[in-house]
Design a protein around this motif. Structure first.
Motif, PDB file in Angstrom:
ATOM      1  N   VAL A 122     -39.965  20.552  48.481  1.00 25.23           N
ATOM      2  CA  VAL A 122     -39.003  21.461  47.866  1.00 25.23           C
ATOM      3  C   VAL A 122     -39.469  22.202  46.628  1.00 25.23           C
ATOM      4  N   LEU A 123     -39.512  23.317  46.428  1.00 31.04           N
ATOM      5  CA  LEU A 123     -39.867  23.971  45.354  1.00 31.04           C
ATOM      6  C   LEU A 123     -38.782  24.285  44.506  1.00 31.04           C
ATOM      7  N   GLU A 124     -38.388  23.138  43.527  1.00 35.28           N
ATOM      8  CA  GLU A 124     -37.181  23.235  42.410  1.00 35.28           C
ATOM      9  C   GLU A 124     -38.218  23.259  41.236  1.00 35.28           C
ATOM     10  N   ASN A 125     -38.468  24.238  40.555  1.00 33.47           N
ATOM     11  CA  ASN A 125     -39.597  24.134  39.456  1.00 33.47           C
ATOM     12  C   ASN A 125     -38.836  23.584  38.065  1.00 33.47           C
ATOM     13  N   PHE A 126     -37.479  23.602  38.274  1.00 38.67           N
ATOM     14  CA  PHE A 126     -37.049  23.037  36.871  1.00 38.67           C
ATOM     15  C   PHE A 126     -37.416  21.587  36.723  1.00 38.67           C
ATOM     16  N   THR A 127     -37.445  20.777  37.773  1.00 38.16           N
ATOM     17  CA  THR A 127     -37.848  19.428  37.765  1.00 38.16           C
ATOM     18  C   THR A 127     -39.183  19.432  37.126  1.00 38.16           C
ATOM     19  N   TYR A 128     -39.995  20.313  36.601  1.00 33.79           N
ATOM     20  CA  TYR A 128     -41.240  20.165  36.033  1.00 33.79           C
ATOM     21  C   TYR A 128     -41.223  20.612  34.586  1.00 33.79           C
ATOM     22  N   LEU A 129     -40.005  20.877  34.092  1.00 36.14           N
ATOM     23  CA  LEU A 129     -39.821  21.076  32.516  1.00 36.14           C
ATOM     24  C   LEU A 129     -40.429  19.972  31.708  1.00 36.14           C
ATOM     25  N   LYS A 130     -40.961  20.248  30.630  1.00 37.45           N
ATOM     26  CA  LYS A 130     -41.310  19.056  29.818  1.00 37.45           C
ATOM     27  C   LYS A 130     -40.268  18.297  29.191  1.00 37.45           C
ATOM     28  N   ALA A 131     -39.206  19.047  28.893  1.00 38.66           N
ATOM     29  CA  ALA A 131     -38.115  18.534  27.968  1.00 38.66           C
ATOM     30  C   ALA A 131     -37.405  17.538  28.853  1.00 38.66           C
ATOM     31  N   LEU A 132     -37.373  17.280  30.118  1.00 36.18           N
ATOM     32  CA  LEU A 132     -36.637  16.223  30.946  1.00 36.18           C
ATOM     33  C   LEU A 132     -37.334  15.141  30.487  1.00 36.18           C
ATOM     34  N   ASN A 133     -38.500  14.934  30.568  1.00 35.94           N
ATOM     35  CA  ASN A 133     -39.339  13.628  30.106  1.00 35.94           C
ATOM     36  C   ASN A 133     -38.760  13.115  28.452  1.00 35.94           C
TER      37      ASN A 133
END
Length: 344
Positions: A122-133
């Motif tokens: 499922v294309l939820e692109n915000f999960t790829y933000l570097k800030a999250l890690n």
């Protein structure tokens, strides 16, 4: 290795303006074919993509053995149909959020996806933000996490080219605007702090163009016991567009500001157990990922490895984000009473 061949299904604005440029930036990927329910739109897309293959019907896409995976950008009420075709023909697929039009469809997608080895993203692109890690690595510095505030708010954008699309003006999916955009913010929150257990919320519709309720004010209880507030909406009058998550702990706090006005998002933290020992603030400026490109790299890696476990947002995870919106709307119907978030 030869580039992976992609068929784009649903060739509207986002396919042309976002997906196609992102794919072209990845040498290992190649758009080779297109399909749209209105064939002339697929033909226009094909010219822009400089390809010649345009399908006459949807099943032809999945039967084509030259296609390595399908990129589907359809009104979400059709997501279940394309997932069924993907599994039937053992064709990996990435499709746009939210996961489905309602929880019944979403549960079926989760069940189907977990019954197969076919990669389904499922294309939820915000999960790829570097800030999250970065934020997750900082969490131990602020002790036990107690609470949070999350605010994504902004003015109504009358010139937004996406709001005039028919499936958004008259949404068949639960939540309309709130689920279409809200799952992005909920993905950020839950990636950092974990799943939501229950929601108390009030929603309302401000703009006719939204097609349904378009602002949400709520309180969450997470499964971890953390409590917080979640505010979402871009239907207001003149105001700054603001995207800020603040996390409060027993020994400090973290602010994540990714408001559009900033040149770069920032993560700011400070430590201390009280006002007597507050540290100086540490500010981290982040040069963010091209998150849509990261989505396609993710599905490509899964296809090459024949390993769906590497997918960042499998249907079960996307179900949770959507189910939070559904719970918020149910709570609002009941004057803000607490509603438990459903599981698949």
């Amino acid at each position: 290795m030869s580039p992976l061949n992609i068929a784009v299904v649903g060739t509207g604005i986002f396919a042309t303006d976002a997906h196609l440029p992102a794919i072209k930036n990845i040498p290992e990927l190649n758009v080779t074919a297109a399909f749209n329910r209105t064939k002339s739109k697929a033909e226009v897309f094909a010219k822009k993509a400089k390809i010649s293959k345009v399908y006459d019907n949807l099943e032809d896409v999945f039967e084509d053995k030259s296609i390595d995976f399908v990129d589907a950008l359809l009104p979400v009420q059709y997501n279940l149909d394309v997932v069924k075709l993907a599994i039937k023909h053992k064709k990996p697929i990435a499709f746009e959020k939210p996961i489905a039009a309602n929880l019944t469809q979403a549960k079926e997608i989760v069940k189907l996806s977990e019954s197969t080895d076919v990669p389904i993203l499922v294309l939820e692109n915000f999960t790829y933000l570097k800030a999250l890690n970065i934020i997750k690595e900082l969490l131990p510095k602020i002790g036990e996490v107690l609470s949070f505030t999350y605010r994504y708010t902004g003015p109504f954008n009358a010139s937004n080219k996406y709001i005039a699309t028919p499936w958004r003006l008259n949404p068949e999916h639960v939540g309309g605007y709130l689920s279409d955009g809200g799952v992005h913010q909920l993905a950020v929150l839950t990636e950092i702090l974990g799943q939501v257990e229950s929601v108390s919320a009030l929603t309302k519709q401000v703009r006719e163009q939204s097609g349904a309720d378009d602002i949400l004010f709520s309180t969450f209880k997470l499964k971890s016991g953390v409590i917080g507030t979640f505010t979402y909406g871009s239907a207001f009058g003149a105001t700054d567009k603001t995207s800020v998550l603040t996390i409060y702990g027993t020994e400090g706090s973290i602010d994540y500001d990714f408001s559009p006005s900033l040149a770069n998002p920032t993560v700011t933290y400070q430590t201390g157990t009280s006002n007597a020992d507050i540290s100086a603030k540490t500010v981290i400026q982040i040069e963010e990922n091209a998150t849509i490109e990261e989505e396609f790299k993710n599905i490509a890696a899964s296809v090459v490895a024949k390993d769906k476990s590497v997918l960042n947002v499998p249907p079960r995870k996307a179900f949770h984000h959507f189910a939070i919106v559904v719970a918020a709307l149910e709570s609002s119907k009941n004057n803000g009473s607490s509603v438990k978030v459903e599981t698949p």
